[in-house]
Scaffold this active site. Structure first.
Site, mmCIF file in Angstrom:
data_model
loop_
_atom_site.group_PDB
_atom_site.id
_atom_site.type_symbol
_atom_site.label_atom_id
_atom_site.label_comp_id
_atom_site.label_asym_id
_atom_site.label_seq_id
_atom_site.Cartn_x
_atom_site.Cartn_y
_atom_site.Cartn_z
ATOM 1 N N CYS A 78 0.866 -1.095 -0.147
ATOM 2 C CA CYS A 78 -0.054 -0.013 -0.079
ATOM 3 C C CYS A 78 0.857 1.284 -0.039
ATOM 4 O O CYS A 78 1.230 1.670 -1.051
ATOM 5 C CB CYS A 78 -1.037 -0.079 1.113
ATOM 6 S SG CYS A 78 -2.282 1.338 0.974
ATOM 7 N N HIS A 163 -3.386 -4.741 0.587
ATOM 8 C CA HIS A 163 -3.029 -5.525 1.955
ATOM 9 C C HIS A 163 -3.109 -6.670 2.053
ATOM 10 O O HIS A 163 -4.275 -7.364 2.453
ATOM 11 C CB HIS A 163 -3.960 -4.620 3.029
ATOM 12 C CG HIS A 163 -3.521 -3.198 3.276
ATOM 13 N ND1 HIS A 163 -2.608 -2.628 4.137
ATOM 14 C CD2 HIS A 163 -4.237 -2.171 2.659
ATOM 15 C CE1 HIS A 163 -2.565 -1.327 4.028
ATOM 16 N NE2 HIS A 163 -3.695 -0.893 3.164
ATOM 17 N N GLU A 165 -1.986 -8.685 4.269
ATOM 18 C CA GLU A 165 -2.215 -8.912 5.781
ATOM 19 C C GLU A 165 -3.512 -9.102 6.404
ATOM 20 O O GLU A 165 -3.757 -9.479 7.203
ATOM 21 C CB GLU A 165 -1.063 -7.929 6.584
ATOM 22 C CG GLU A 165 -1.690 -6.641 6.590
ATOM 23 C CD GLU A 165 -1.458 -5.643 5.606
ATOM 24 O OE1 GLU A 165 -1.597 -4.583 5.959
ATOM 25 O OE2 GLU A 165 -1.200 -6.203 4.414
#
Length: 188
Positions: A78, A163, A165
Site C-alpha cells: 500500500c 493489503h 495481511e
C-alpha cells in the site's frame, strides 16, 4: 531469517507478525537512521496513511534510500508500494476518493510472488492513490483502478497496492507474504 518491517504507521502490525513466521524487527519509519541493512535478509514496507507521500517526501527519505540501496528481497505494501513506485520514477496519482474494501485483481504476468494465489483474486484495498501505468517497473497484476502488483526488472523488489495481511473470507492474498518469505529463503 531476519526481516525488517518498516512501520509507516499501520494498524496491522499484529497481523504482519502473525503471518511473517520468522525473526521480524519492527521499526517506525522515523527511526530508520540507525538501521544496518546488512542485518536483514528482507525488508517489508508497511501501509499507512499518516503522511501523504508527495507532500512529505523528506519524511520518506530514509525509506527511499533503503529501496535504492537494499539489493535483497523487498516488499512494499500500500503506502510502501507507493514509496517503491515513486522511488523508481513511476507517477503516483490521486484517486479523488478512498478505495476501501474488496477489489478483484487480474494477474497478467506469472512470478514466484504469485505462487498459489487464486487467479481470480479479491484483495483488501484501503488507499487514495494509484499508479495507472509504469515506465520502469514490471506490472504483474492490475485492477479497474490501476496497477496492483509490480516487480523491479532485475532486483527482487516487489510492491502490492493492496493489503495481503488483511484476510478476506475464501481468498488467499496472504499467500503473497508466504511467497515473499520463500523468495527471501531462496535468495539467502
Amino acid at each position: 531469517m531476519r526481516i525488517l518491517l518498516i512501520d509507516n504507521h499501520t494498524v496491522h502490525i499484529p497481523k504482519f507478525l502473525s503471518l511473517l513466521l520468522c525473526d521480524v524487527q519492527v521499526v517506525l519509519m522515523e527511526e530508520l537512521t540507525s538501521i544496518d541493512l546488512n542485518d536483514y535478509d528482507g525488508v517489508v514496507l508497511s501501509g499507512g496513511s499518516r503522511y501523504v507521500l508527495l507532500e512529505n517526501l523528506e519524511k520518506y527519505g530514509e525509506e527511499i534510500n533503503i529501496i535504492k540501496n537494499f539489493l535483497k528481497p523487498l516488499l512494499g505494501i500500500c503506502m510502501g508500494f507507493e514509496v517503491l513506485c515513486y522511488t523508481y520514477g513511476e507517477k503516483i496519482e490521486y484517486l479523488g476518493f478512498r478505495e476501501l474494501g474488496a477489489l478483484r485483481i487480474e494477474i497478467i504476468k506469472n512470478d514466484s510472488i504469485l505462487h498459489k494465489l487464486n487467479p481470480d483474486s479479491f484483495v483488501y484495498e484501503c488507499h487514495r492513490w494509484k499508479v495507472s501505468q509504469l515506465s520502469f517497473l514490471n506490472v504483474l497484476a492490475k485492477s479497474s483502478y490501476g496497477v496492483e502488483i509490480v516487480k523491479h526488472p532485475k532486483l527482487p523488489h516487489y510492491g502490492v497496492q493492496f493489503h495481503p495481511e488483511v484476510l478476506l473470507k475464501d481468498q488467499n492474498a496472504q499467500q503473497i507474504l508466504i511467497n515473499f518469505l520463500e523468495i527471501v529463503r531462496e535468495y539467502r
